[in-house]
Structures are given as structure tokens and as C-alpha cells.
Design an enzyme around this catalytic site. Structure first.
Site, PDB file in Angstrom:
ATOM      1  CG  HIS A  72      -2.164  -0.955   1.008  1.00 13.71           C
ATOM      2  ND1 HIS A  72      -3.085  -0.785   2.062  1.00 13.71           N
ATOM      3  CD2 HIS A  72      -2.415  -1.647   0.121  1.00 13.71           C
ATOM      4  CE1 HIS A  72      -4.157  -1.426   1.542  1.00 13.71           C
ATOM      5  NE2 HIS A  72      -3.728  -2.476   0.513  1.00 13.71           N
ATOM      6  CE1 TYR A 201      -5.139   3.635   8.917  1.00 13.63           C
ATOM      7  CE2 TYR A 201      -5.569   3.558  11.295  1.00 13.63           C
ATOM      8  CZ  TYR A 201      -4.642   3.130  10.128  1.00 13.63           C
ATOM      9  OH  TYR A 201      -3.882   2.280  10.270  1.00 13.63           O
ATOM     10  N   PRO A 293      -3.776   0.313  18.868  1.00 14.85           N
ATOM     11  CG  PRO A 293      -5.596  -1.116  18.327  1.00 14.85           C
ATOM     12  CD  PRO A 293      -4.946  -0.404  19.416  1.00 14.85           C
ATOM     13  CE  LYS A 297       4.417   3.138  13.257  1.00 15.43           C
ATOM     14  NZ  LYS A 297       4.288   2.747  12.147  1.00 15.43           N
ATOM     15  CE1 TYR A 385      -0.894   3.661   9.491  1.00 21.07           C
ATOM     16  CE2 TYR A 385       0.112   2.779   7.618  1.00 21.07           C
ATOM     17  CZ  TYR A 385      -1.023   2.713   8.288  1.00 21.07           C
ATOM     18  OH  TYR A 385      -1.944   1.780   8.472  1.00 21.07           O
TER      19      TYR A 385
HETATM   20  P1  RFL Z   1       2.469 -11.802  21.380  1.00 18.16           P
HETATM   21  O1  RFL Z   1       2.293 -11.780  19.951  1.00 18.16           O
HETATM   22  O2  RFL Z   1       1.542 -11.290  22.406  1.00 18.16           O
HETATM   23  O3  RFL Z   1       3.323 -13.123  21.878  1.00 18.16           O
HETATM   24  C1  RFL Z   1       3.602 -13.557  23.101  1.00 18.16           C
HETATM   25  C2  RFL Z   1       3.457 -15.065  23.348  1.00 18.16           C
HETATM   26  O4  RFL Z   1       4.027 -15.321  24.455  1.00 18.16           O
HETATM   27  C3  RFL Z   1       3.343 -16.706  25.049  1.00 18.16           C
HETATM   28  N1  RFL Z   1       3.048 -16.546  26.473  1.00 18.16           N
HETATM   29  C4  RFL Z   1       3.844 -17.325  27.189  1.00 18.16           C
HETATM   30  N2  RFL Z   1       4.830 -18.349  26.747  1.00 18.16           N
HETATM   31  C5  RFL Z   1       5.223 -18.987  27.838  1.00 18.16           C
HETATM   32  N3  RFL Z   1       5.150 -18.938  29.215  1.00 18.16           N
HETATM   33  C6  RFL Z   1       4.459 -17.762  29.481  1.00 18.16           C
HETATM   34  N4  RFL Z   1       4.426 -17.579  30.781  1.00 18.16           N
HETATM   35  C7  RFL Z   1       3.820 -17.096  28.381  1.00 18.16           C
HETATM   36  N5  RFL Z   1       2.820 -15.948  28.573  1.00 18.16           N
HETATM   37  C8  RFL Z   1       2.616 -15.508  27.349  1.00 18.16           C
HETATM   38  C9  RFL Z   1       1.887 -16.150  24.193  1.00 18.16           C
HETATM   39  O5  RFL Z   1       1.017 -17.249  24.237  1.00 18.16           O
HETATM   40  C10 RFL Z   1       2.380 -15.781  22.922  1.00 18.16           C
HETATM   41  O6  RFL Z   1       2.424 -16.574  22.008  1.00 18.16           O
HETATM   42  O7  RFL Z   1       3.671 -10.546  21.683  1.00 18.16           O
HETATM   43  P2  RFL Z   1       4.881 -10.393  20.463  1.00 18.16           P
HETATM   44  O8  RFL Z   1       5.693 -11.392  19.897  1.00 18.16           O
HETATM   45  O9  RFL Z   1       5.695  -9.296  21.342  1.00 18.16           O
HETATM   46  O10 RFL Z   1       4.236  -9.606  19.429  1.00 18.16           O
HETATM   47  C11 RFL Z   1       3.461  -8.341  19.646  1.00 18.16           C
HETATM   48  C12 RFL Z   1       2.208  -8.130  18.720  1.00 18.16           C
HETATM   49  O11 RFL Z   1       1.563  -9.548  18.781  1.00 18.16           O
HETATM   50  C13 RFL Z   1       1.232  -7.044  19.087  1.00 18.16           C
HETATM   51  O12 RFL Z   1       2.356  -5.882  19.142  1.00 18.16           O
HETATM   52  C14 RFL Z   1       0.334  -6.795  17.731  1.00 18.16           C
HETATM   53  O13 RFL Z   1      -0.536  -7.721  17.461  1.00 18.16           O
HETATM   54  C15 RFL Z   1      -0.098  -5.217  17.894  1.00 18.16           C
HETATM   55  N6  RFL Z   1      -1.195  -4.929  16.974  1.00 18.16           N
HETATM   56  C16 RFL Z   1      -0.797  -4.329  15.735  1.00 18.16           C
HETATM   57  N7  RFL Z   1       0.518  -4.201  15.455  1.00 18.16           N
HETATM   58  C17 RFL Z   1       1.058  -3.833  14.357  1.00 18.16           C
HETATM   59  O14 RFL Z   1       2.252  -3.668  14.067  1.00 18.16           O
HETATM   60  N8  RFL Z   1       0.163  -3.507  13.295  1.00 18.16           N
HETATM   61  C18 RFL Z   1      -1.159  -3.803  13.300  1.00 18.16           C
HETATM   62  O15 RFL Z   1      -2.047  -3.403  12.311  1.00 18.16           O
HETATM   63  C19 RFL Z   1      -1.811  -4.093  14.697  1.00 18.16           C
HETATM   64  N9  RFL Z   1      -2.977  -4.217  14.773  1.00 18.16           N
HETATM   65  C20 RFL Z   1      -2.686  -5.226  17.098  1.00 18.16           C
HETATM   66  C21 RFL Z   1      -3.338  -4.898  15.939  1.00 18.16           C
HETATM   67  C22 RFL Z   1      -3.030  -5.722  18.231  1.00 18.16           C
HETATM   68  C23 RFL Z   1      -4.372  -5.989  18.469  1.00 18.16           C
HETATM   69  N10 RFL Z   1      -4.980  -6.651  19.456  1.00 18.16           N
HETATM   70  C24 RFL Z   1      -5.752  -7.601  19.656  1.00 18.16           C
HETATM   71  C25 RFL Z   1      -4.147  -6.482  20.851  1.00 18.16           C
HETATM   72  C26 RFL Z   1      -4.875  -4.999  16.432  1.00 18.16           C
HETATM   73  C27 RFL Z   1      -5.217  -5.569  17.307  1.00 18.16           C
HETATM   74  C28 RFL Z   1      -6.692  -5.775  17.418  1.00 18.16           C
HETATM   75  C1  PHB Z   2      -5.674  -4.508  11.057  1.00 17.39           C
HETATM   76  O1  PHB Z   2      -5.672  -4.651   9.738  1.00 17.39           O
HETATM   77  O2  PHB Z   2      -5.949  -5.224  11.904  1.00 17.39           O
HETATM   78  C2  PHB Z   2      -5.248  -3.003  11.561  1.00 17.39           C
HETATM   79  C3  PHB Z   2      -4.885  -2.186  10.370  1.00 17.39           C
HETATM   80  C4  PHB Z   2      -4.261  -0.926  10.825  1.00 17.39           C
HETATM   81  C5  PHB Z   2      -4.389  -0.780  12.049  1.00 17.39           C
HETATM   82  C6  PHB Z   2      -4.902  -1.562  13.150  1.00 17.39           C
HETATM   83  C7  PHB Z   2      -5.120  -2.844  12.580  1.00 17.39           C
HETATM   84  O3  PHB Z   2      -4.121   0.429  12.751  1.00 17.39           O
END
Ligand code: RFL
Ligand code: PHB
Length: 390
Positions: A72, A201, A293, A297, A385
Site C-alpha cells: 500500500h 481511518y 493499535p 505499530k 506510519y
Molecule cells: P505476542 O504476540 O503477545 O506473543 C507472546 C507469546 O508469548 C506467549 N506467552 C508465554 N509463553 C510461555 N510462558 C508464559 N508464561 C507466557 N505468557 C505468554 C503467548 O502465548 C504468545 O504466544 O507478543 P509479541 O511477540 O511481542 O508480538 C506483539 C504483537 O502481537 C502485537 O504488538 C500486535 O499484534 C499489535 N497489533 C498491531 N501491530 C501492528 O504492528 N500493526 C497492526 O496493524 C496491529 N493491529 C494489534 C493490532 C493488536 C491488536 N490486539 C488484539 C491487541 C490489532 C489488534 C486488534
Molecule cells: C488491521 O488490519 O488489523 C489493522 C490495520 C491498521 C491498524 C490496526 C489494525 O492501525
């Protein structure tokens, strides 16, 4: 058991760190609390910065991403009944983002780890961290009722916000910075073509909305909801109606609705734990920091942490220099705070807060209008971004 680096958590941070260390000839074991399918079923991020794509290329897991990911060049901001495009590629001298689900990144990394014959212990219960203030840290876990111990040189806490690593640090050694927002995001995934080529957005008086996607046939939509809301209150029809109310006429006409295949509510939070190193324990990714989110980032910050950490460990083992590991926390936090600022700011200009009165709504509108009409403001948004340099 013995290894050089014990990694806790098989999310994107732990898996990518494992592959980078392997590429540098550093042994590692990953301990994950859940099973593989559980980890792969978590629907989260969708937007990858160019730096994230670059790291996945470096470890040889970007082939499918390049085939299936959507590049994109811009995003759209919707406010005041109209939509405005931000050409980020133009504003940043050619930088773009790639739409490719976190679940796919995770799957590609797990597959690569399997191919390399490297170990992930799934269903590792009661993981505990020991002696990381010494030269001989250890990690213990229980698997199938049997306790195991790993002796290692370093522990990397990549276990997310609710993990055990940060909890293992003495309260006096850690400083927490936090902001909890008074709303959440209700998100759905559906097998429908995205409403628009690029992400939208939207700032609307009924609350924020986001139109995102995973592919040309799979959409991801979000609407701002209250913190006490529950997915049971949101049958699909109600979700689509609410989304339509927050979009412009043209988008409403183009929107294809359908049954949701996933639905969830996520609270919004900003959180930073300082420092990110405690003796021979390093925190990386969500274990150390959370962003709302809105700026897309979270995953990208997890990957930049892992970049700094893997290069520091490489320096330690190949040049027997601890300069990199000594500087890890400072380097990582410098970038973390910039992403915290950006995510907080995007959240503040796009959402309705309980105290958003007529004055603040006009200020938000003026800020958005300035953003889309000033080259300087467009550039500032765009360079954040697409991702600040490592
Ligand atoms: P994770 O993905 O939470 O993985 C951590 C892992 O550790 C395990 N764990 C354990 N294992 C052993 N012993 C324990 N005691 C443990 N406790 C936990 C867990 O089961 C898991 O498998 O962390 P990590 O690797 O630091 O990754 C971070 C990302 O997952 C997170 O920052 C993103 O998903 C955030 N996020 C977004 N980030 C972006 O860069 N772009 C996006 O578009 C974006 N959209 C989002 C998001 C997060 C969202 N939610 C639900 C929080 C959209 C949403 C809705
Ligand atoms: C997503 O596709 O899940 C998404 C995209 C952009 C954001 C957050 C989540 O800023």
C-alpha cells in the site's frame, strides 16, 4: 538441557528472534505456553513496515509475503463527511507498507523453524525465570507433568503483555509508564472484498472506525466501542449498520457485508516498562510495551526490538563485546517512545473521548484538515506510519 539463549514466547517477537539468532549461529530454544494452533488463531496486526519486511527477508521467510501481501502506497482519512488520501509513498520518497496478517507472519516463521529442525516447546506450563542477575541464568517449565530446566547464557522475554518475564523482575528495578483509554475496538473479519483499495481511518461523531483487510477477498473492520461492551451485544447486522453510520456515502454504497468469521473486542492501552534489560534478561515486544493499535505499530515495534537484540547478541558472541547488549535498552526505548507518541497521537485525533465536547471535536477536525492539506504535516504522518528508521 543447555542453550545459549532461552526465548520465552512464540509470538512474532520470539519467533523472529529465534530465526535471526539461528542465522547468526546462536543456539536457542523457544518455550510457548499455548499450542501451535492457538497461537495461529489469534487475529491481530495487519500492517507491516518496510523494516519488518526487510527482517523477514533477512531470515528467508518473505517469499509468501511477497506473493500474497498487498503493498500500500497510502491511507485514507475520513472526517467531516469526506475522504482524503495521504500519499505516503510520495511523502517519504518511496516508502510503503505491506498488508499481510500477523497470523501469516507467525505461520511462515514457525514453518521456517520446523524446516531448520529448531525446537519450540509448546504447552510449556509454569515457566519460571531464575538467576538472570548472574552469569548462569536458568529457565524452568513443566511439560506433561514433568519439570524441565534449561541452563543458558541469556533469557529473552518475548511473552507478550501478560507474560511471566516482566512479572519476574523486582518491582523496584522497573518503572512503568501507562495510559489506559476509555474505549476499545470491536473488530470483525469477513470473507468479503475490502471496501477500498487502501485502509480508511474514520473520525466520526459516533466514534472511530477503521476499514482494513487481509487480502482482496478478506476484510477486517473495526469500530470504537465502550470498555464494558461485549461481542454478544454485536450480532453481525448491528456491526455492519454501525460501521455504515461512520463511513461516507460512497464507502457505504461500495461496502460488501457478509457473515463474520471472527469477532473480538480489544481495549486500548499505552504502556512502557523501563529499562528493557535486567542483567541477563532482555524484554522485547509486547512484554515491554503496548501501543494502541491506531498507528499499526505493535508488531513492528516487536520486530525492531528483536533487530536491536539480535545484533547485540551477535556482537557478544562473535566479537566478545558487551557494548551492544549494554546499549540494547536505550536503543530500543528511543524508537519505542517515538512509536508510543505516534500511536497516542493518532488515537487522540481519531477517537471520541467521553470528554470530547464541541470544542474538542472542532479541534480534531482542524487537525485532520491540516494533516491532509499541509505537506509538512502529511510528511510527518507518513514517515511515522511507514516506520522510522532503525
Ligand atoms: P505476542 O504476540 O503477545 O506473543 C507472546 C507469546 O508469548 C506467549 N506467552 C508465554 N509463553 C510461555 N510462558 C508464559 N508464561 C507466557 N505468557 C505468554 C503467548 O502465548 C504468545 O504466544 O507478543 P509479541 O511477540 O511481542 O508480538 C506483539 C504483537 O502481537 C502485537 O504488538 C500486535 O499484534 C499489535 N497489533 C498491531 N501491530 C501492528 O504492528 N500493526 C497492526 O496493524 C496491529 N493491529 C494489534 C493490532 C493488536 C491488536 N490486539 C488484539 C491487541 C490489532 C489488534 C486488534
Ligand atoms: C488491521 O488490519 O488489523 C489493522 C490495520 C491498521 C491498524 C490496526 C489494525 O492501525
Amino acid at each position: 538441557m543447555r542453550t545459549q539463549v532461552a526465548i520465552i514466547g512464540a509470538g512474532p517477537a520470539g519467533l523472529l528472534l529465534g530465526q535471526l539468532l539461528h542465522a547468526y549461529g546462536i543456539e536457542n530454544i523457544i518455550l510457548e505456553r499455548k499450542d501451535r494452533d492457538y497461537v495461529l488463531a489469534r487475529i491481530r496486526a495487519g500492517v507491516l513496515e518496510q523494516g519488518t519486511v526487510g527482517l523477514l527477508e533477512e531470515v528467508g521467510v518473505a517469499a509468501r509475503l511477497h506473493r500474497e501481501g498487498l503493498v500500500h502506497d497510502g491511507i485514507e482519512l475520513a472526517f467531516g463527511g469526506a475522504r482524503h488520501r495521504i500519499d505516503m509513498k510520495q511523502a517519504t520518497g518511496g516508502k510503503t507498507v505491506t498488508i499481510y496478517g500477523q497470523t501469516e507472519v507467525t505461520r511462515d516463521l514457525m514453518d521456517a523453524r520446523d524446516r531448520a529442525g529448531l525446537k519450540i516447546v509448546y504447552d510449556a506450563d509454569n515457566v519460571s525465570l531464575h538467576d538472570f542477575d548472574s552469569y548462569k541464568p536458568r529457565v524452568r517449565y513443566v511439560k506433561d507433568g514433568v519439570t524441565h530446566e534449561i541452563a543458558c547464557d541469556f533469557i529473552s522475554g518475548c511473552d507478550g503483555f501478560h507474560g511471566v518475564s516482566r512479572e519476574s523482575i523486582k518491582a523496584e528495578a522497573i518503572k512503568i509508564f501507562e495510559r489506559v483509554y476509555p474505549f476499545g475496538w470491536l473488530g470483525i473479519l469477513s470473507e468479503t472484498p475490502p471496501v477500498s483499495e487502501e485502509l480508511i481511518y474514520a473520525n466520526h461523531e459516533r466514534g472511530f472506525a477503521l476499514c482494513s483487510m487481509r487480502s482482496h477477498t478478506r476484510s477486517r473492520y473495526y469500530v470504537q466501542c465502550t470498555l464494558d461492551d461485549h461481542i454478544d451485544n454485536w450480532p453481525d447486522n448491528k456491526f455492519w449498520d454501525e460501521l455504515k453510520r461512520r463511513l461516507d456515502r460512497e464507502a457505504v454504497d461500495r461496502l460488501v457485508t457478509g457473515p463474520s468469521i471472527e469477532k473480538s473486542i480489544a481495549p486500548l492501552r499505552s504502556f512502557v516498562a523501563e529499562p528493557m534489560r535486567f542483567g541477563r534478561l532482555f524484554l522485547a515486544g509486547d512484554a515491554a510495551h503496548i501501543v494502541p493499535p491506531t498507528g499499526a505499530k505493535g508488531l513492528n515495534l516487536a520486530t525492531s526490538d528483536v533487530h536491536y537484540l539480535s545484533t547485540a547478541l551477535r556482537e557478544f558472541y562473535s566479537e566478545t563485546s558487551s557494548a551492544g547488549i549494554d546499549d540494547y535498552s536505550r536503543r530500543a526505548l528511543t524508537r519505542v517512545w517515538k512509536a508510543e507518541r505516534f500511536s497516542w497521537w493518532m488515537t487522540s485525533i481519531l477517537h471520541r473521548f467521553p470528554d470530547t465536547d464541541a470544542f474538542s471535536a472542532r479541534i480534531q477536525n482542524a487537525e485532520l484538515d491540516y494533516l491532509v492539506s499541509s505537506k509538512a504535516a502529511t510528511t510527518a504522518l507518513s514517515e511515522n506510519y511507514v516506520g522510522l528508521p532503525y
